[in-house]
Design a protein around this motif. Structure first.
Motif, PDB file in Angstrom:
ATOM      1  N   PRO A 100     -10.432  20.787  -0.119  1.00 17.68           N
ATOM      2  CA  PRO A 100     -11.849  20.372   0.364  1.00 17.68           C
ATOM      3  C   PRO A 100     -12.081  19.232  -0.590  1.00 17.68           C
ATOM      4  O   PRO A 100     -12.553  17.942  -0.261  1.00 17.68           O
ATOM      5  N   VAL A 101     -12.132  19.348  -1.916  1.00 17.94           N
ATOM      6  CA  VAL A 101     -12.725  18.553  -2.932  1.00 17.94           C
ATOM      7  C   VAL A 101     -11.653  17.484  -2.971  1.00 17.94           C
ATOM      8  O   VAL A 101     -12.093  16.266  -3.115  1.00 17.94           O
ATOM      9  N   ILE A 102     -10.426  17.506  -2.938  1.00 10.86           N
ATOM     10  CA  ILE A 102      -9.407  16.588  -3.047  1.00 10.86           C
ATOM     11  C   ILE A 102      -9.629  15.525  -1.953  1.00 10.86           C
ATOM     12  O   ILE A 102      -9.300  14.176  -2.125  1.00 10.86           O
ATOM     13  N   ASP A 103      -9.715  16.401  -0.825  1.00 14.21           N
ATOM     14  CA  ASP A 103     -10.038  15.422   0.500  1.00 14.21           C
ATOM     15  C   ASP A 103     -11.049  14.497   0.231  1.00 14.21           C
ATOM     16  O   ASP A 103     -11.100  13.278   0.967  1.00 14.21           O
ATOM     17  N   TYR A 104     -12.410  14.941  -0.115  1.00 12.20           N
ATOM     18  CA  TYR A 104     -13.544  14.216  -0.212  1.00 12.20           C
ATOM     19  C   TYR A 104     -13.246  13.044  -1.080  1.00 12.20           C
ATOM     20  O   TYR A 104     -13.794  12.225  -1.067  1.00 12.20           O
ATOM     21  N   MET A 105     -12.404  13.374  -2.294  1.00  5.93           N
ATOM     22  CA  MET A 105     -12.418  12.476  -3.158  1.00  5.93           C
ATOM     23  C   MET A 105     -11.584  11.308  -2.590  1.00  5.93           C
ATOM     24  O   MET A 105     -11.732   9.901  -2.787  1.00  5.93           O
ATOM     25  N   ALA A 106     -10.497  11.435  -1.762  1.00  5.80           N
ATOM     26  CA  ALA A 106      -9.593  10.552  -1.257  1.00  5.80           C
ATOM     27  C   ALA A 106     -10.657   9.751  -0.293  1.00  5.80           C
ATOM     28  O   ALA A 106     -10.141   8.583  -0.066  1.00  5.80           O
ATOM     29  N   TYR A 110       0.894  -1.233  -0.067  1.00  8.98           N
ATOM     30  CA  TYR A 110       0.025   0.237   0.085  1.00  8.98           C
ATOM     31  C   TYR A 110       0.855   1.250  -0.059  1.00  8.98           C
ATOM     32  O   TYR A 110       1.826   1.417   0.580  1.00  8.98           O
ATOM     33  N   THR A 111       0.125   2.311  -0.647  1.00  2.27           N
ATOM     34  CA  THR A 111       0.745   3.712  -0.425  1.00  2.27           C
ATOM     35  C   THR A 111      -0.050   4.497   0.257  1.00  2.27           C
ATOM     36  O   THR A 111      -1.033   3.851   0.639  1.00  2.27           O
ATOM     37  N   PRO A 112       0.209   5.790   0.599  1.00  2.00           N
ATOM     38  CA  PRO A 112      -1.042   6.474   1.091  1.00  2.00           C
ATOM     39  C   PRO A 112      -2.198   6.685   0.132  1.00  2.00           C
ATOM     40  O   PRO A 112      -1.823   6.550  -1.302  1.00  2.00           O
ATOM     41  N   GLY A 113      -3.352   6.929   0.508  1.00  2.00           N
ATOM     42  CA  GLY A 113      -4.415   6.789  -0.261  1.00  2.00           C
ATOM     43  C   GLY A 113      -4.317   7.610  -1.581  1.00  2.00           C
ATOM     44  O   GLY A 113      -4.736   7.274  -2.633  1.00  2.00           O
TER      45      GLY A 113
END
Ligand SMILES: Cc1ncc(COP(=O)(O)O)c(C=O)c1O
Length: 375
Positions: free
Chosen positions: A250-256, A63-66
């Motif tokens: 905020p959008v990238i965090d929600y996508m993650a 695994y890598t970071p999400g």
């Protein structure tokens, strides 16, 4: 059986049945020339494949970071900032399983039920499906049918429910590249109304005239644009399933969050291939672009000789051809009588048009044009 009505609502388009019929004919041994594919006919450049194999052999199988391999996030932030002029840092990047996955995640991250999303048409088929999967409502707004640029119709389509505008330049299917006036029309309304843009720039490296401008590079747009890009088209990496999005944190965090509960992350060793693609030798990209350009000039010349009008074809690898009347019937006739498979414009909300992919070797393109010319 009781199945999801959400999925039932995104049943495959009847117009894509022609592609299925073409494949069946090919399987039966008929010499069908397919101009319906949306992928480069080149192999992935060798240094990219070698980097992926080396990563596997080193044991990069964990695994890598999400959001993705940190070195790749940095490379994407760097390319976005320097080449696309989008102010970007690694924490505003997510690596996904292809650009399509990034589009799906962005819709999931942003939309609430009933939110309207304006899609400029002609449009690539998956935007509508991704909007509907997020319970959004697609609102289709045509571009000018002669210039393929954005018109004031966009402003009339905006309502209090408009949450997002989808822009795809260079465009699949038209090949058009949006000019500065079109981009400003979109940017102005988004700044005024706080509307987000999903800017799909996956064909940005495959252009044959002026370099396209990224919407996210316009003043005051950093917090309003999710830019989607990927490796499939520029690096001939369709089967690797690797893409990315950069945008407001905020959008990238929600996508993650979406990614964290679905695929977890893009494939680790595949991301090492992507890193080699972005940081290594770019000469293969230019070689492929030149080959596409040669084919583009050829096919446009032949179509114009036949008296057919085409969209500008300044980018991507599609000739978009005006045939008028029933495009599905015309595509069917081309398949039955010329054994040339193309995609009817109705699949892209553009009845009366056909999309011809020129991601096919020149001799086959020539043969296809010879066959169609005598119909
Ligand atoms: C406009 C557009 N966006 C996105 C994609 C998806 O690309 P990927 O292979 O990275 O999912 C395609 C593929 O056909 C495309 O044409």
């Amino acid at each position: 059986m009781n199945l999801s009505s959400r999925i039932g609502g995104i049943a495959p388009s009847a117009t894509l049945a022609i592609a299925g019929r073409a494949k069946a004919l090919q399987r039966a041994g008929v010499d069908v020339i397919s101009l319906s594919v949306g992928e480069p006919d080149f192999d992935t450049p060798a240094h990219i494949t070698a980097a992926c194999i080396a990563a596997l052999q080193r044991g990069e199988t964990h695994y890598t970071p999400g959001a993705g391999l940190p070195a790749l996030l940095e490379a994407i932030a760097d390319v976005s900032t320097t080449r696309n002029r989008i102010p970007c840092t690694p924490d505003r990047v997510i690596v996904t399983a292809g650009a399509k996955d990034a589009i799906h995640q962005a819709m999931q991250a942003v939309l609430n039920p009933g939110d309207e999303v304006i899609v400029l048409t002609p449009d690539w088929v998956s935007y509508e499906a991704c909007i509907r999967l997020a319970d959004g409502v697609p609102v289709f707004v045509p571009v000018d049918p002669s210039t393929f640029q954005v018109t004031d119709a966009l402003l009339e389509a905006v309502t209090d429910r408009t949450r997002m505008i989808v822009v795809n330049s260079p465009s699949n299917p038209s090949g058009a590249v949006l000019n500065r006036r079109s981009l400003d029309l979109v940017a102005d309304v988004c700044r005024d109304r706080g509307i987000l843009v999903l800017s799909d720039e996956i064909y940005e490296r495959l252009v044959y005239g002026a370099k396209p401008v990224s919407l996210g590079s316009l003043p005051g747009m950093e917090e309003l644009v999710v830019t989607v890009n990927g490796f499939s088209k520029a690096y001939a990496m369709t089967g690797w399933r690797l893409g990315w999005a950069v945008g407001p944190k905020p959008v990238i965090d929600y996508m993650a969050r979406v990614q964290g509960h679905t695929t977890s992350q893009a494939v680790t060793f595949v991301m090492h291939g992507g890193l080699a693609a972005l940081t290594g030798d770019q000469a293969p990209v230019e070689e492929m672009r030149r080959a596409f350009d040669e084919r583009r000039r050829y096919i446009l010349g032949r179509l114009h000789e036949m008296g057919l009008a085409t969209a500008p074809a300044d980018g991507a690898f599609y000739a978009f051809v005006e045939v008028g009347g029933d495009d599905v019937a015309t595509a069917s006739r081309w398949l039955d009588e010329a054994r040339v498979a193309v995609t009817p414009g109705s699949a892209f909300h553009a009845p009366g048009w056909l999309r011809l992919s020129y991601a096919t070797a020149l001799p086959r393109l020539a043969e296809a044009m010879d066959r169609v010319a005598v119909l």
